[in-house]
Design a protein around this motif. Structure first.
Motif, short mmCIF file in Angstrom:
data_model
loop_
_atom_site.label_atom_id
_atom_site.label_comp_id
_atom_site.label_asym_id
_atom_site.label_seq_id
_atom_site.Cartn_x
_atom_site.Cartn_y
_atom_site.Cartn_z
N LEU A 147 3.91 -3.50 -3.72
CA LEU A 147 3.72 -2.11 -4.12
C LEU A 147 3.33 -1.23 -2.94
O LEU A 147 3.62 -0.02 -2.93
CB LEU A 147 2.66 -2.04 -5.22
CG LEU A 147 2.61 -0.76 -6.05
CD1 LEU A 147 3.95 -0.54 -6.75
CD2 LEU A 147 1.49 -0.81 -7.08
N VAL A 148 2.67 -1.81 -1.94
CA VAL A 148 2.32 -1.04 -0.75
C VAL A 148 3.59 -0.60 -0.03
O VAL A 148 3.69 0.55 0.45
CB VAL A 148 1.42 -1.87 0.18
CG1 VAL A 148 1.13 -1.12 1.47
CG2 VAL A 148 0.11 -2.22 -0.53
N GLU A 149 4.58 -1.48 0.08
CA GLU A 149 5.84 -1.11 0.70
C GLU A 149 6.53 0.01 -0.07
O GLU A 149 7.13 0.91 0.52
CB GLU A 149 6.75 -2.33 0.79
CG GLU A 149 6.15 -3.49 1.58
CD GLU A 149 7.05 -4.70 1.56
OE1 GLU A 149 8.15 -4.62 0.97
OE2 GLU A 149 6.67 -5.74 2.14
N ALA A 150 6.42 -0.03 -1.41
CA ALA A 150 7.06 1.01 -2.22
C ALA A 150 6.40 2.36 -2.00
O ALA A 150 7.10 3.39 -1.91
CB ALA A 150 7.00 0.62 -3.70
N VAL A 151 5.08 2.41 -1.90
CA VAL A 151 4.42 3.70 -1.70
C VAL A 151 4.65 4.21 -0.29
O VAL A 151 4.70 5.43 -0.06
CB VAL A 151 2.91 3.58 -2.02
CG1 VAL A 151 2.16 2.88 -0.91
CG2 VAL A 151 2.30 4.95 -2.27
N GLU A 152 4.84 3.32 0.67
CA GLU A 152 5.17 3.77 2.02
C GLU A 152 6.58 4.37 2.06
O GLU A 152 6.82 5.36 2.76
CB GLU A 152 5.06 2.60 2.99
CG GLU A 152 3.62 2.16 3.24
CD GLU A 152 3.54 0.92 4.12
OE1 GLU A 152 4.61 0.32 4.40
OE2 GLU A 152 2.42 0.55 4.53
#
Length: 481
Positions: A147-152
């Motif tokens: 999910l961190v990659e998605a928000v980035e």
């Protein structure tokens, strides 16, 4: 049937608490401090917002996102609408849930997504959708997750959280086992942003050599290869009691643990791992007055309630134990006065069902007097149908009787609160009418009212007492946790 003697036996409570619920409730203050530190390290104080968003959208699995949105809406006092995006899907599990933005969401809105492990692909799709619509996005999830990659990708803000320290049921027995890579008090030993692969191993683990694996057919864990056409033998199910003795004397896990394939909600204190960074965020954009010193007072208040409601305190001076004893064999009618109390009451009703396995009804005053008035004259009423003298006390348990739980939040008239709602004074309160209605129908009533001045501290005090009360009902009730 509630075992009231267990409430005053701290060691017995510890043995019955197989899921670590008491520890989860007691660690709320520590979670606030850890989450506030993580938010500061993520640069929350350096944000320069352009102004208030038109609306705040909250999405995430489980009850934590729902409770966080409910409380955030109560604390903002209606200055900005807070909307929960409810998931849809075929099962409450990662990969089966889907979220969709409302049709009106756009560049003026803020989307906050929360996930205990960051593994929900549906939330990643929601972040991509929000990016295409121009929404500002924030993700509250542990570092190093998908999910961190998605928000980035969505050019949003990541506020790291600690993993939920819940003792997951052991696949062999169904009973709670403590995770080895999570601090039970929510204090992650690694700094925010450290990938999971770089986290240190558990104490005592030897990382120098890979353990030698047994050859096929040796050790019982790696069976020999099968001949063409040969099928794996099906293991015989273990006999009842072969998996070890249950702390309460049963030979096998309770039916709810045997038949429910879905994971339980995190421990009660896990809410603060999400609510704290949200409060820090909305403080920066001017929705709720919750600066770092207020969050520190919230942590201190939670610690004070944990000391007052802890298992070592006797029932007669422990408000959480007293409430649990009063709700034994009762149908709680949770009546609330004030927006903060209403949000806490709805969370308490959810906790009673999810943690203690008990039904509860909630309504706000004065509407509760009409909505639940008929219950006070029904077979659930406290004075209805006196106990049958010839009833078998063993085979026929006593029927549920209604009990009113009155939660009040008389909002202080201070300038710290962002809400413009007038304080609930004596001439505006519906509490006297609620007491008169309940007592006129021989229905007992329990009352709780926070003593703090700030709205966030009042919410924390009520939440902590309700968390402990639900846990004590779960532990001292039939079947334990």
């Amino acid at each position: 049937m509630l075992d009231e003697s267990l409430l005053d036996a701290p060691e017995a409570l510890a043995r019955a608490d197989t899921r670590g619920l008491l520890r989860g409730a007691a660690e709320s203050g520590a979670r606030v401090r850890t989450a506030a530190r993580y938010a500061a390290e993520a640069g929350i104080a350096d944000l320069q917002p352009d102004g208030r968003p038109r609306a705040v959208l909250v999405a995430g699995p489980g009850s934590v996102a729902e409770c966080a949105a409910d409380l955030l809406g109560a604390l903002t006092g209606g200055s900005v609408p807070v909307t929960l995006i409810r998931p849809t899907g075929v099962a409450p599990a990662a990969g089966a849930l889907r979220w969709a933005l409302p049709g009106w969401a756009g560049p003026l809105d803020l989307l906050a997504v929360t996930s205990p492990d960051g593994s929900e692909p549906g939330l990643a799709v929601l972040l991509d959708q929000a990016y295409r619509r121009g929404c500002t996005v924030v993700a509250l999830t542990p570092a190093g997750t998908p999910l961190v990659e998605a928000v980035e990708r969505a050019r949003g803000l990541h506020l790291p959280t600690t993993p939920a320290a819940l003792r997951e049921p052991d696949p062999g027995t169904g009973y709670g086992q403590s995770p080895t890579d999570v601090d039970p008090y929510g204090a992650d030993p690694t700094p925010p942003g450290t990938p999971h692969a770089e986290r240190p191993a558990a104490p005592g683990a030897d990382q120098s050599e890979e353990p030698e694996r047994p050859a096929p057919g040796e050790g019982g864990t790696n069976p020999p290869p099968l001949a063409p056409g040969e099928a794996h033998p099906r293991p015989e199910p273990p006999a009842v009691g072969a998996l070890g003795a249950h702390p309460h004397g049963a030979g096998e896990p309770p039916a709810a643990q045997r038949t429910n394939p879905y994971p339980a909600d995190p421990s009660p204190g896990a809410l603060w791992a999400v609510l704290t960074p949200l409060l820090a965020l909305v403080d920066r954009i001017g929705l709720v007055h919750a600066p770092p010193e207020t969050l520190q007072r919230v942590a201190d208040r939670l610690d004070q309630v944990a000391e007052r409601c802890g298992p070592a305190q006797a029932t007669y001076r422990n408000p959480a134990k007293s409430l649990a004893a009063e709700l034994a064999d009762a149908l709680p009618l949770v009546w609330t006065e004030g927006e903060v109390a209403a949000a806490v009451g709805r969370r308490f009703a959810r906790l009673l069902g999810a943690v203690a396995g008990r039904p509860a009804l909630t309504a706000g005053l004065p509407d509760a007097l009409r909505v639940h008035g008929a219950l006070l004259t029904s077979p659930f009423a406290g004075g209805a149908d006196p106990d049958d003298f010839f009833r078998d006390r063993v085979e026929e348990p006593e029927a549920l009787r209604a009990r009113v739980v009155l939660l009040r939040d008389r909002q202080a008239a201070d300038t710290a609160d962002a809400s413009d709602t007038p304080p609930v004074t004596a001439d505006l309160s519906a509490a006297p009418a609620a007491r008169e209605l309940a007592l006129s129908h021989d229905t007992p009533i329990s009352e709780l009212e926070p003593t703090a001045e700030h709205a966030v501290e009042r919410a924390a005090e009520l939440l902590a007492i309700m968390d402990f009360a639900a846990v004590y009902l779960a532990l001292a009730g039939a079947g334990g946790s």
